[in-house]
Design a protein around this motif. Sequence first.
Motif, mmCIF file in Angstrom:
data_model
loop_
_atom_site.group_PDB
_atom_site.id
_atom_site.type_symbol
_atom_site.label_atom_id
_atom_site.label_comp_id
_atom_site.label_asym_id
_atom_site.label_seq_id
_atom_site.Cartn_x
_atom_site.Cartn_y
_atom_site.Cartn_z
ATOM 1 N N GLY A 114 3.109 43.495 -46.285
ATOM 2 C CA GLY A 114 1.827 42.833 -46.390
ATOM 3 C C GLY A 114 1.256 42.500 -45.019
ATOM 4 O O GLY A 114 1.803 42.854 -43.989
ATOM 5 N N SER A 115 0.114 41.818 -45.001
ATOM 6 C CA SER A 115 -0.567 41.520 -43.748
ATOM 7 C C SER A 115 -0.040 40.248 -43.130
ATOM 8 O O SER A 115 0.386 39.325 -43.820
ATOM 9 N N GLY A 116 -0.054 40.180 -41.806
ATOM 10 C CA GLY A 116 0.370 38.991 -41.077
ATOM 11 C C GLY A 116 -0.526 38.768 -39.885
ATOM 12 O O GLY A 116 -1.337 39.632 -39.536
ATOM 13 N N ARG A 117 -0.384 37.601 -39.244
ATOM 14 C CA ARG A 117 -1.212 37.294 -38.078
ATOM 15 C C ARG A 117 -0.404 36.504 -37.070
ATOM 16 O O ARG A 117 0.548 35.803 -37.430
ATOM 17 N N PRO A 118 -0.752 36.603 -35.799
ATOM 18 C CA PRO A 118 -0.066 35.798 -34.786
ATOM 19 C C PRO A 118 -0.533 34.346 -34.849
ATOM 20 O O PRO A 118 -1.722 34.067 -35.007
ATOM 21 N N VAL A 119 0.417 33.435 -34.726
ATOM 22 C CA VAL A 119 0.113 31.998 -34.680
ATOM 23 C C VAL A 119 1.038 31.342 -33.660
ATOM 24 O O VAL A 119 2.076 31.899 -33.301
ATOM 25 N N ILE A 120 0.636 30.167 -33.212
ATOM 26 C CA ILE A 120 1.523 29.333 -32.407
ATOM 27 C C ILE A 120 2.269 28.433 -33.377
ATOM 28 O O ILE A 120 1.655 27.692 -34.160
ATOM 29 N N ALA A 121 3.599 28.511 -33.359
ATOM 30 C CA ALA A 121 4.404 27.753 -34.316
ATOM 31 C C ALA A 121 5.577 27.104 -33.596
ATOM 32 O O ALA A 121 5.971 27.523 -32.506
ATOM 33 N N LYS A 122 6.138 26.112 -34.236
ATOM 34 C CA LYS A 122 7.309 25.425 -33.694
ATOM 35 C C LYS A 122 8.381 25.356 -34.770
ATOM 36 O O LYS A 122 8.086 25.292 -35.963
ATOM 37 N N TRP A 123 9.636 25.363 -34.344
ATOM 38 C CA TRP A 123 10.770 25.294 -35.256
ATOM 39 C C TRP A 123 11.974 24.751 -34.518
ATOM 40 O O TRP A 123 12.012 24.672 -33.292
ATOM 41 N N THR A 124 12.967 24.375 -35.291
ATOM 42 C CA THR A 124 14.215 23.853 -34.753
ATOM 43 C C THR A 124 15.318 24.877 -34.963
ATOM 44 O O THR A 124 15.519 25.365 -36.084
#
Length: 202
Positions: free
Chosen positions: A92-102
């Motif tokens: 499917g389709s996706g997009r770049p994002v700024i994300a944070k995770w641990t």
Amino acid sequence: MRAVLGLRRWRHNPLRRRTDLVEAWVAFGALVLMLLAAPSIGWMSGAATDEAFGRTIRAQHEDRHRTHAQVVRLTTAPARLMYDPETSAERGSGRPVIAKWTAPDGSRHTETVRSAPATVRPGETFPVWTDRGGQLTQRPTDPTTARTHAVLAGLGVAALGALLVEAARRLVVRQLNRRRYARLDLAWAQAGPDWGRTGAGS
């Protein structure tokens, strides 16, 4: 089947040549190899491939961890198709994002994720796969995909084995035909130019 019939036909035929019997036995041996040896080799190759994939999947599951990343903000880059080389499929389709995770080791990361779902908004979360240090990675190989690759590998090896057997049979038959033609030429040469004439001893 033709190999078996060939053996029965030439076994007590008075016109049988030695090369005819050899050709029939070669055909019978090739048939046995195609029906028994090629599938066995293919099965063993497929089993070995499946075992290798199993070790790879276990190692991936030990090193890769699924966590949830939270979208910090969207980027202006357009949405794109997400291609997963581990599954050889577009998801499917996706997009770049700024994300944070641990990360599993407790460290916090904020980076650009280029395969986020196209519908996510700031503050929402989505699953990602990381290594133990928190670096983004591909998800582990799907067991079904690995099994499919193993089956295809086994079928490919079995087909290759059958082709090699058939190629060997054709090579032997070719050599037998050359020997037959050589003997025929020799017989014609020994008969001489007077063959068939009255009083020529024919």
